[in-house]
Design a protein around this motif. Structure first.
Motif, mmCIF file in Angstrom:
data_model
loop_
_atom_site.group_PDB
_atom_site.id
_atom_site.type_symbol
_atom_site.label_atom_id
_atom_site.label_comp_id
_atom_site.label_asym_id
_atom_site.label_seq_id
_atom_site.Cartn_x
_atom_site.Cartn_y
_atom_site.Cartn_z
ATOM 1 N N ALA A 151 0.811 -1.217 0.000
ATOM 2 C CA ALA A 151 0.000 0.000 0.000
ATOM 3 C C ALA A 151 0.849 1.274 0.000
ATOM 4 C CB ALA A 151 -0.940 0.007 1.209
ATOM 5 N N VAL A 152 2.124 1.162 0.285
ATOM 6 C CA VAL A 152 2.996 2.337 0.359
ATOM 7 C C VAL A 152 3.382 2.773 -1.044
ATOM 8 C CG1 VAL A 152 5.256 3.180 1.120
ATOM 9 C CG2 VAL A 152 3.897 1.727 2.635
ATOM 10 N N ASP A 153 3.171 4.065 -1.325
ATOM 11 C CA ASP A 153 3.565 4.629 -2.616
ATOM 12 C C ASP A 153 4.781 5.517 -2.406
ATOM 13 O OD1 ASP A 153 1.622 3.490 -4.327
ATOM 14 O OD2 ASP A 153 0.131 4.910 -3.570
ATOM 15 N N LEU A 154 5.925 5.039 -2.855
ATOM 16 C CA LEU A 154 7.149 5.840 -2.779
ATOM 17 C C LEU A 154 7.174 6.823 -3.942
ATOM 18 C CD1 LEU A 154 9.710 3.032 -1.865
ATOM 19 C CD2 LEU A 154 8.883 4.860 -0.378
ATOM 20 N N PRO A 155 7.868 7.958 -3.779
ATOM 21 C CA PRO A 155 7.932 8.936 -4.874
ATOM 22 C C PRO A 155 8.698 8.401 -6.076
ATOM 23 C CG PRO A 155 9.268 9.646 -2.989
ATOM 24 C CD PRO A 155 8.561 8.397 -2.571
ATOM 25 N N GLU A 156 8.375 8.934 -7.252
ATOM 26 C CA GLU A 156 9.077 8.544 -8.489
ATOM 27 C C GLU A 156 10.565 8.878 -8.394
ATOM 28 O OE1 GLU A 156 8.122 7.117 -11.551
ATOM 29 O OE2 GLU A 156 6.296 6.577 -10.478
ATOM 30 N N GLU A 157 10.886 9.979 -7.707
ATOM 31 C CA GLU A 157 12.271 10.404 -7.571
ATOM 32 C C GLU A 157 12.571 10.762 -6.125
ATOM 33 O OE1 GLU A 157 13.268 13.566 -10.252
ATOM 34 O OE2 GLU A 157 12.747 12.392 -12.026
ATOM 35 N N ILE A 158 13.767 10.390 -5.682
ATOM 36 C CA ILE A 158 14.274 10.776 -4.367
ATOM 37 C C ILE A 158 15.703 11.246 -4.588
ATOM 38 C CG2 ILE A 158 14.863 10.039 -2.021
ATOM 39 C CD1 ILE A 158 12.830 7.764 -2.313
ATOM 40 N N SER A 159 15.996 12.475 -4.185
ATOM 41 C CA SER A 159 17.324 13.036 -4.356
ATOM 42 C C SER A 159 17.709 12.912 -5.832
ATOM 43 C CB SER A 159 18.314 12.330 -3.415
ATOM 44 O OG SER A 159 19.549 13.000 -3.392
ATOM 45 N N ASN A 160 18.808 12.245 -6.147
ATOM 46 C CA ASN A 160 19.253 12.089 -7.548
ATOM 47 C C ASN A 160 18.868 10.742 -8.134
ATOM 48 O OD1 ASN A 160 20.667 14.611 -7.669
ATOM 49 N ND2 ASN A 160 22.244 13.696 -6.375
ATOM 50 N N PHE A 161 17.856 10.093 -7.562
ATOM 51 C CA PHE A 161 17.501 8.730 -7.951
ATOM 52 C C PHE A 161 16.072 8.639 -8.459
ATOM 53 C CE2 PHE A 161 20.817 8.633 -4.818
ATOM 54 C CZ PHE A 161 21.737 7.783 -5.395
ATOM 55 N N GLY A 162 15.880 7.751 -9.449
ATOM 56 C CA GLY A 162 14.545 7.492 -9.968
ATOM 57 C C GLY A 162 14.248 6.005 -9.890
ATOM 58 N N ILE A 163 12.960 5.670 -9.940
ATOM 59 C CA ILE A 163 12.566 4.256 -9.888
ATOM 60 C C ILE A 163 13.027 3.559 -11.166
ATOM 61 C CG2 ILE A 163 10.620 2.644 -9.888
ATOM 62 C CD1 ILE A 163 9.110 4.607 -8.091
ATOM 63 N N TRP A 164 13.763 2.463 -11.001
ATOM 64 C CA TRP A 164 14.235 1.645 -12.116
ATOM 65 C C TRP A 164 13.299 0.461 -12.312
ATOM 66 C CZ3 TRP A 164 17.776 -2.933 -11.540
ATOM 67 C CH2 TRP A 164 18.177 -3.428 -12.787
ATOM 68 N N LYS A 165 12.947 -0.210 -11.215
ATOM 69 C CA LYS A 165 12.034 -1.345 -11.269
ATOM 70 C C LYS A 165 11.154 -1.319 -10.027
ATOM 71 C CE LYS A 165 14.928 -4.612 -13.841
ATOM 72 N NZ LYS A 165 15.562 -5.933 -13.828
ATOM 73 N N GLN A 166 9.935 -1.843 -10.195
ATOM 74 C CA GLN A 166 9.021 -1.939 -9.050
ATOM 75 C C GLN A 166 8.089 -3.116 -9.281
ATOM 76 O OE1 GLN A 166 6.013 1.267 -8.312
ATOM 77 N NE2 GLN A 166 7.153 1.492 -6.400
ATOM 78 N N LYS A 167 7.978 -3.976 -8.259
ATOM 79 C CA LYS A 167 7.100 -5.139 -8.361
ATOM 80 C C LYS A 167 6.446 -5.406 -7.028
ATOM 81 C CE LYS A 167 8.534 -7.854 -12.196
ATOM 82 N NZ LYS A 167 9.154 -8.973 -12.782
ATOM 83 N N THR A 168 5.242 -5.968 -7.097
ATOM 84 C CA THR A 168 4.513 -6.352 -5.889
ATOM 85 C C THR A 168 4.505 -7.872 -5.795
ATOM 86 O OG1 THR A 168 3.140 -4.378 -6.059
ATOM 87 C CG2 THR A 168 2.303 -6.164 -4.680
ATOM 88 N N TYR A 169 4.811 -8.365 -4.593
ATOM 89 C CA TYR A 169 4.808 -9.801 -4.305
ATOM 90 C C TYR A 169 3.943 -10.008 -3.069
ATOM 91 C CZ TYR A 169 8.950 -9.565 -7.243
ATOM 92 O OH TYR A 169 9.818 -9.330 -8.271
#
Length: 179
Positions: A151-169
């Motif tokens: 249920a937690v939605d992390l931001p698309e970007e944090i500092s100098n980083f962006g989401i590369w991969k995201q999966k739910t298990y």
């Protein structure tokens, strides 16, 4: 629970009874490392909320050179020490017996892989990544692996980083950030 693959593959891991830690299941652990590796040629890993130490041990088993594990719970620290002893490669591990905030003020060097599975995910992950980056603790090619409730939605970007991969298990969500 066990080490999924690599040098220590198949070896059993102890976990802490009760609700103070949430061990990553073998299925999710295997999926995480298949997303980011699955094997490594050296590097340094930081497991900031270690619990049983299973994620850092898995990273070393799959080829990382050294690991720093941070855990404040005394009972969890004892489990981590037993699990590290099981590897018979104790020199590759350093256990910091303190909370993440204190550890972040004492860490030195750079990390190639950072594992974040904090109790209060979103707020802590954003603050931790920002602080790690500001202190120059993250290598250029670092991967930041965040495990949260689905249920937690992390931001698309944090500092100098962006989401590369995201999966739910199941009930867990794994988010991997890169520069």
């Amino acid at each position: 629970m066990r080490v999924v693959a690599g040098d220590f593959g198949g070896r059993p891991l102890k976990t802490l009874e009760g609700k103070t830690t949430r061990p990553t299941t073998d299925k999710v652990k295997g999926a995480i490392f298949n997303m980011i590796g699955p094997f490594f040629d050296g590097g340094r890993v930081l497991d900031l909320f270690s619990g049983s130490g299973s994620l850092a041990i898995e990273a070393i088993s799959r080829g990382m050179s050294s690991a720093v594990l941070v855990e404040k719970d005394r009972r969890a620290q004892a489990i981590i020490q037993q699990n590290i002893k099981m590897t018979k490669s104790e020199k590759q591990f350093q256990l910091l017996k303190m909370d993440a905030a204190r550890a972040l003020t004492q860490l030195t060097g750079q990390f190639d892989l950072v594992l974040l599975d904090p109790p209060y995910a979103k707020e802590q992950i954003v603050a931790n990544i920002t602080q790690l980056e500001e202190q120059g603790l993250l290598a250029e090619e670092v991967m930041l692996v965040c495990e949260t409730d689905k249920a937690v939605d992390l931001p698309e970007e944090i500092s100098n980083f962006g989401i590369w991969k995201q999966k739910t298990y199941g009930i867990s969500k794994v988010t991997v950030y890169v520069r």
